[in-house]
Design a protein around this motif. Sequence first.
Motif, PDB file in Angstrom:
ATOM      1  N   VAL A  17       7.884  -5.970   1.847  1.00  0.00           N
ATOM      2  CA  VAL A  17       8.684  -5.895   1.861  1.00  0.00           C
ATOM      3  C   VAL A  17       8.950  -5.524   3.629  1.00  0.00           C
ATOM      4  O   VAL A  17       8.870  -4.338   3.405  1.00  0.00           O
ATOM      5  N   GLU A  18       9.541  -5.739   4.607  1.00  0.00           N
ATOM      6  CA  GLU A  18       9.536  -5.787   6.058  1.00  0.00           C
ATOM      7  C   GLU A  18      10.910  -4.350   5.935  1.00  0.00           C
ATOM      8  O   GLU A  18      12.007  -4.528   5.018  1.00  0.00           O
ATOM      9  N   THR A  19      10.745  -3.366   6.327  1.00  0.00           N
ATOM     10  CA  THR A  19      11.734  -2.494   6.321  1.00  0.00           C
ATOM     11  C   THR A  19      12.931  -2.958   7.256  1.00  0.00           C
ATOM     12  O   THR A  19      13.971  -2.704   6.605  1.00  0.00           O
ATOM     13  N   GLU A  20      12.869  -3.333   7.901  1.00  0.00           N
ATOM     14  CA  GLU A  20      14.334  -4.482   8.257  1.00  0.00           C
ATOM     15  C   GLU A  20      13.923  -5.519   9.237  1.00  0.00           C
ATOM     16  O   GLU A  20      12.416  -6.198   9.563  1.00  0.00           O
ATOM     17  N   PRO A  21      14.677  -6.979   9.183  1.00  0.00           N
ATOM     18  CA  PRO A  21      14.552  -7.666  10.075  1.00  0.00           C
ATOM     19  C   PRO A  21      13.579  -7.610  11.078  1.00  0.00           C
ATOM     20  O   PRO A  21      14.049  -6.992  12.045  1.00  0.00           O
ATOM     21  N   GLY A  22      12.820  -8.876  12.006  1.00  0.00           N
ATOM     22  CA  GLY A  22      11.731  -7.839  12.779  1.00  0.00           C
ATOM     23  C   GLY A  22      11.213  -7.183  13.314  1.00  0.00           C
ATOM     24  O   GLY A  22      10.590  -7.192  14.059  1.00  0.00           O
ATOM     25  N   SER A  23      11.231  -5.934  12.166  1.00  0.00           N
ATOM     26  CA  SER A  23      10.175  -4.765  12.603  1.00  0.00           C
ATOM     27  C   SER A  23       9.138  -5.365  12.120  1.00  0.00           C
ATOM     28  O   SER A  23       8.228  -3.756  13.052  1.00  0.00           O
ATOM     29  N   SER A  24       8.742  -5.608  11.676  1.00  0.00           N
ATOM     30  CA  SER A  24       6.879  -5.837  11.597  1.00  0.00           C
ATOM     31  C   SER A  24       6.617  -4.535  10.592  1.00  0.00           C
ATOM     32  O   SER A  24       5.329  -4.538  10.625  1.00  0.00           O
ATOM     33  N   ARG A  25       7.328  -3.891  10.293  1.00  0.00           N
ATOM     34  CA  ARG A  25       6.933  -2.780   9.486  1.00  0.00           C
ATOM     35  C   ARG A  25       7.179  -2.868   8.066  1.00  0.00           C
ATOM     36  O   ARG A  25       8.200  -3.273   8.011  1.00  0.00           O
ATOM     37  N   TYR A  26       6.058  -2.531   6.792  1.00  0.00           N
ATOM     38  CA  TYR A  26       6.350  -2.720   6.120  1.00  0.00           C
ATOM     39  C   TYR A  26       6.461  -1.766   4.818  1.00  0.00           C
ATOM     40  O   TYR A  26       5.726  -0.827   4.936  1.00  0.00           O
ATOM     41  N   PHE A  27       7.334  -1.914   3.883  1.00  0.00           N
ATOM     42  CA  PHE A  27       6.580  -1.056   2.659  1.00  0.00           C
ATOM     43  C   PHE A  27       6.063  -1.797   1.273  1.00  0.00           C
ATOM     44  O   PHE A  27       6.286  -3.026   1.622  1.00  0.00           O
ATOM     45  N   ARG A  28       5.033  -1.592   0.563  1.00  0.00           N
ATOM     46  CA  ARG A  28       5.100  -1.881  -0.525  1.00  0.00           C
ATOM     47  C   ARG A  28       5.746  -1.818  -1.667  1.00  0.00           C
ATOM     48  O   ARG A  28       6.164  -0.849  -2.613  1.00  0.00           O
ATOM     49  N   GLN A  29       6.057  -3.312  -2.516  1.00  0.00           N
ATOM     50  CA  GLN A  29       6.773  -2.613  -4.039  1.00  0.00           C
ATOM     51  C   GLN A  29       5.694  -3.452  -4.992  1.00  0.00           C
ATOM     52  O   GLN A  29       4.636  -4.574  -4.599  1.00  0.00           O
ATOM     53  N   THR A  30       5.190  -3.288  -6.018  1.00  0.00           N
ATOM     54  CA  THR A  30       4.977  -3.705  -7.461  1.00  0.00           C
ATOM     55  C   THR A  30       5.790  -4.241  -8.467  1.00  0.00           C
ATOM     56  O   THR A  30       6.017  -3.248  -9.419  1.00  0.00           O
ATOM     57  N   VAL A  31       5.345  -5.254  -8.939  1.00  0.00           N
ATOM     58  CA  VAL A  31       6.166  -5.679  -9.786  1.00  0.00           C
ATOM     59  C   VAL A  31       5.376  -6.854 -11.231  1.00  0.00           C
ATOM     60  O   VAL A  31       4.326  -7.344 -10.053  1.00  0.00           O
ATOM     61  N   LEU A  32       5.487  -6.253 -12.372  1.00  0.00           N
ATOM     62  CA  LEU A  32       4.720  -6.781 -13.611  1.00  0.00           C
ATOM     63  C   LEU A  32       5.940  -7.088 -14.190  1.00  0.00           C
ATOM     64  O   LEU A  32       6.775  -6.638 -14.469  1.00  0.00           O
ATOM     65  N   ASP A  33       4.790  -8.072 -14.883  1.00  0.00           N
ATOM     66  CA  ASP A  33       5.164  -8.874 -16.528  1.00  0.00           C
ATOM     67  C   ASP A  33       4.775  -9.300 -17.602  1.00  0.00           C
ATOM     68  O   ASP A  33       3.437  -9.247 -16.909  1.00  0.00           O
ATOM     69  N   THR A  34       5.214  -9.314 -18.719  1.00  0.00           N
ATOM     70  CA  THR A  34       3.981  -9.280 -19.535  1.00  0.00           C
ATOM     71  C   THR A  34       4.664 -10.739 -20.626  1.00  0.00           C
ATOM     72  O   THR A  34       5.791 -10.299 -21.386  1.00  0.00           O
TER      73      THR A  34
END
Length: 228
Positions: free
Chosen positions: A200-217
């Motif tokens: 996920v981009e830290t802010e629009p157009g920054s090209s810097r990202y952080f990671r998120q993991t989403v799980l479902d069963t």
Amino acid sequence: MSRPTPRARAAAFALSTALLAGLTGCDWPDVSMSPGIAAEAAAAEAAAADETDADETAAGETADDEVAAQSTVPAAATPSEPARPAGDLDAGALTRALPAGDRTVVVDYWTADQATTWTAAGDKTVQLSAHVEGGDGETEVLVTRFAATTDDGTARVLAAEDRGEFALMPPFSYTTALTLTGATPTATSLTLTVQFDLLVETEPGSSRYFRQTVLDTLELPLLQEDPS
């Protein structure tokens, strides 16, 4: 006053003797109980007898009813195999909303199979489509890894894995189809777990990202096959 003469006294004595003899020869009536009291006593005895007969009849009918009720009680049912529990795809489709920070990853699952007839040996096809809702609508969200695994309680299998980079923000979505192969023959259910690794981009157009993991069963019950 002159005193009675001997002749007068003799006459009086004779009269008293005659009266006493007459009274002695008479029969006296029975005065032990009046007719009215005797009738009431007889009626009371008859009523008591009727009540006793009625009580005995009622007791006999009650005993007969109890015997009849016992004879009509159904025999205990033979225990049957436990019913198959409901599965997440029994209706053919399912939608899940999974939190991801200030956004939500919405995943739609569906199958063209009859999920209520799935067995351990047969293949099962599940399709899914995921997209992101919420956020500012301008921040870039990417799927960098998608993985699906199955667990039947005995074996855990990686059913699919995708390590590309795919846009997930509107109007884009991530769509794939999964083929779940045969499970352990004695398995009674299959747990399908899906994992989305997001950048996920830290802010629009920054090209810097952080990671998120989403799980479902999803829980997918399996019918037991006849070993014969």
